[in-house]
Design a protein around this motif. Sequence first.
Motif, PDB file in Angstrom:
ATOM      1  N   MET A 293       0.806  -1.208   0.000  1.00  0.00           N
ATOM      2  CA  MET A 293       0.000   0.000   0.000  1.00  0.00           C
ATOM      3  C   MET A 293       0.846   1.267   0.000  1.00  0.00           C
ATOM      4  N   ASN A 294       2.111   1.173   0.421  1.00  0.00           N
ATOM      5  CA  ASN A 294       2.964   2.366   0.429  1.00  0.00           C
ATOM      6  C   ASN A 294       3.258   2.877  -0.977  1.00  0.00           C
ATOM      7  N   VAL A 295       2.932   2.092  -1.995  1.00  0.00           N
ATOM      8  CA  VAL A 295       3.163   2.535  -3.367  1.00  0.00           C
ATOM      9  C   VAL A 295       2.258   3.712  -3.725  1.00  0.00           C
ATOM     10  N   PHE A 296       1.196   3.909  -2.966  1.00  0.00           N
ATOM     11  CA  PHE A 296       0.285   5.023  -3.230  1.00  0.00           C
ATOM     12  C   PHE A 296       0.735   6.318  -2.542  1.00  0.00           C
ATOM     13  N   ASP A 297       1.774   6.235  -1.749  1.00  0.00           N
ATOM     14  CA  ASP A 297       2.257   7.399  -1.010  1.00  0.00           C
ATOM     15  C   ASP A 297       3.203   8.209  -1.890  1.00  0.00           C
ATOM     16  N   GLY A 298       2.615   9.028  -2.763  1.00  0.00           N
ATOM     17  CA  GLY A 298       3.427   9.808  -3.690  1.00  0.00           C
ATOM     18  C   GLY A 298       2.634  10.246  -4.899  1.00  0.00           C
TER      19      GLY A 298
ATOM     20  N   GLU B 270     -16.645   0.366   0.844  1.00  0.00           N
ATOM     21  CA  GLU B 270     -16.622  -0.685   1.865  1.00  0.00           C
ATOM     22  C   GLU B 270     -16.142  -2.018   1.299  1.00  0.00           C
ATOM     23  N   ASN B 271     -16.155  -2.167  -0.019  1.00  0.00           N
ATOM     24  CA  ASN B 271     -15.741  -3.432  -0.631  1.00  0.00           C
ATOM     25  C   ASN B 271     -14.234  -3.630  -0.452  1.00  0.00           C
ATOM     26  N   PRO B 272     -13.804  -4.742   0.151  1.00  0.00           N
ATOM     27  CA  PRO B 272     -12.371  -4.935   0.425  1.00  0.00           C
ATOM     28  C   PRO B 272     -11.510  -5.054  -0.824  1.00  0.00           C
ATOM     29  N   LYS B 273     -12.123  -5.311  -1.985  1.00  0.00           N
ATOM     30  CA  LYS B 273     -11.329  -5.357  -3.213  1.00  0.00           C
ATOM     31  C   LYS B 273     -10.850  -3.970  -3.638  1.00  0.00           C
ATOM     32  N   VAL B 274     -11.536  -2.934  -3.172  1.00  0.00           N
ATOM     33  CA  VAL B 274     -11.168  -1.567  -3.544  1.00  0.00           C
ATOM     34  C   VAL B 274      -9.976  -1.132  -2.714  1.00  0.00           C
ATOM     35  N   VAL B 275      -8.847  -0.874  -3.377  1.00  0.00           N
ATOM     36  CA  VAL B 275      -7.636  -0.449  -2.677  1.00  0.00           C
ATOM     37  C   VAL B 275      -7.296   1.011  -2.963  1.00  0.00           C
ATOM     38  N   LEU B 276      -7.975   1.597  -3.962  1.00  0.00           N
ATOM     39  CA  LEU B 276      -7.607   2.937  -4.409  1.00  0.00           C
ATOM     40  C   LEU B 276      -8.840   3.701  -4.856  1.00  0.00           C
ATOM     41  N   VAL B 277      -8.892   4.988  -4.513  1.00  0.00           N
ATOM     42  CA  VAL B 277      -9.885   5.878  -5.096  1.00  0.00           C
ATOM     43  C   VAL B 277      -9.156   7.115  -5.609  1.00  0.00           C
ATOM     44  N   LYS B 278      -9.349   7.412  -6.886  1.00  0.00           N
ATOM     45  CA  LYS B 278      -8.863   8.666  -7.462  1.00  0.00           C
ATOM     46  C   LYS B 278     -10.012   9.657  -7.389  1.00  0.00           C
ATOM     47  N   ASP B 279      -9.790  10.755  -6.697  1.00  0.00           N
ATOM     48  CA  ASP B 279     -10.852  11.732  -6.487  1.00  0.00           C
ATOM     49  C   ASP B 279     -10.595  12.982  -7.321  1.00  0.00           C
ATOM     50  N   SER B 280     -11.397  13.146  -8.375  1.00  0.00           N
ATOM     51  CA  SER B 280     -11.317  14.332  -9.222  1.00  0.00           C
ATOM     52  C   SER B 280     -12.573  15.180  -9.119  1.00  0.00           C
TER      53      SER B 280
ATOM     54  N   THR C 114      -6.009  -0.006   4.414  1.00  0.00           N
ATOM     55  CA  THR C 114      -6.236  -0.878   3.257  1.00  0.00           C
ATOM     56  C   THR C 114      -6.875  -0.138   2.083  1.00  0.00           C
ATOM     57  N   LEU C 115      -7.046   1.184   2.237  1.00  0.00           N
ATOM     58  CA  LEU C 115      -7.615   2.010   1.174  1.00  0.00           C
ATOM     59  C   LEU C 115      -6.765   3.263   1.027  1.00  0.00           C
ATOM     60  N   ALA C 116      -6.376   3.567  -0.219  1.00  0.00           N
ATOM     61  CA  ALA C 116      -5.589   4.765  -0.500  1.00  0.00           C
ATOM     62  C   ALA C 116      -6.422   5.751  -1.306  1.00  0.00           C
ATOM     63  N   ALA C 117      -6.180   7.036  -1.080  1.00  0.00           N
ATOM     64  CA  ALA C 117      -6.862   8.099  -1.821  1.00  0.00           C
ATOM     65  C   ALA C 117      -5.824   8.958  -2.530  1.00  0.00           C
TER      66      ALA C 117
END
Length: 308
Positions: free
Chosen positions: A5-10, A160-170, A190-193
């Motif tokens: 999950m740290n791959v989303f930190d950036g 809430e679905n555990p398959k969702v690991v990422l949300v891109k918010d535009s 377990t979820l990155a934004a």
Amino acid sequence: MKFGMNVFDGAWSAMSTPLTPDGRVDADALEKLVEHQLKLGIKGLFIGGTAGEGPFLADAERARLAKLTVRFAAGRMPVAMQVTDNSAERMIENLGRYQDEGIDIAVVAPPFFQLDATQDFLYGIYCKVMDACQIPVGLYNLGKNTRTLVTPETLARLLENPKVVLVKDSSSEDAYEQVILAAKARRGGTLAALCGDEFNSVHYMRKGYDGVLFGGGCFNGAYAAEMHRLVRAGKADEAQKLQEHLDEVLYKVFGGKELTCWLAGQKELMVRLGVFNTAKTLLNYRLTDECSKAIDEVLRDEAKWLLP
């Protein structure tokens, strides 16, 4: 996940797709582009989105884009790809093609066209796609910036679905921001934004978003990575100053505040940087003389950011 999950930190890039004059994926330029993204400090790639012209490419070319990007990334960063279409059935068909090519995350946005769809119906479309997905899922939240509205309440259910690991918010809307941050708190790491608003990203990173995912990431990735670093270092004021500077650069490349040269401008810039072979687009954005001159200014003044 193959990547932690740290791959989303950036900073992530919603990557433009380099095309040949006849509108096919340009493999030579795509390989150079992937290497260029790594040099800019990009942590992950999102392909086939709006900036990537995914909805406009032929099915065979989208599959080729997936295969080539995975090959050129070579495990050095994750590849997410949009599977969105007008129905769950078409999205699942797309998903099958791209999963087979080795993408790491399947990204779902609101269907391009729905007639009087209820929120329960839209929720059902997403659930069918997620049930069929064998890899992690990302959600592309556009808020009111699309004809098919997914409300904050429906987004909250989907997150809430555990398959969702990422949300891109535009969306650039407070109601969605609150829903996303609440879901992150409940999901416990377990979820990155990722913020998709290139003109206001510091606000979201200060609030708790993990990073950014920019449609102009093919050229502004170094700015994005530095803004993220500054916010994480507690230097949000410096990050905001850099954001304001980047805004000026974006308006030059995109054709002013009307964004009249949006995709054409950034593709032309990539040609002048020696990464793309053509500025061909499948969308109706055209390069104006004024924008062309502004790109010359950017190349002159911003070299340290464009070619680090």
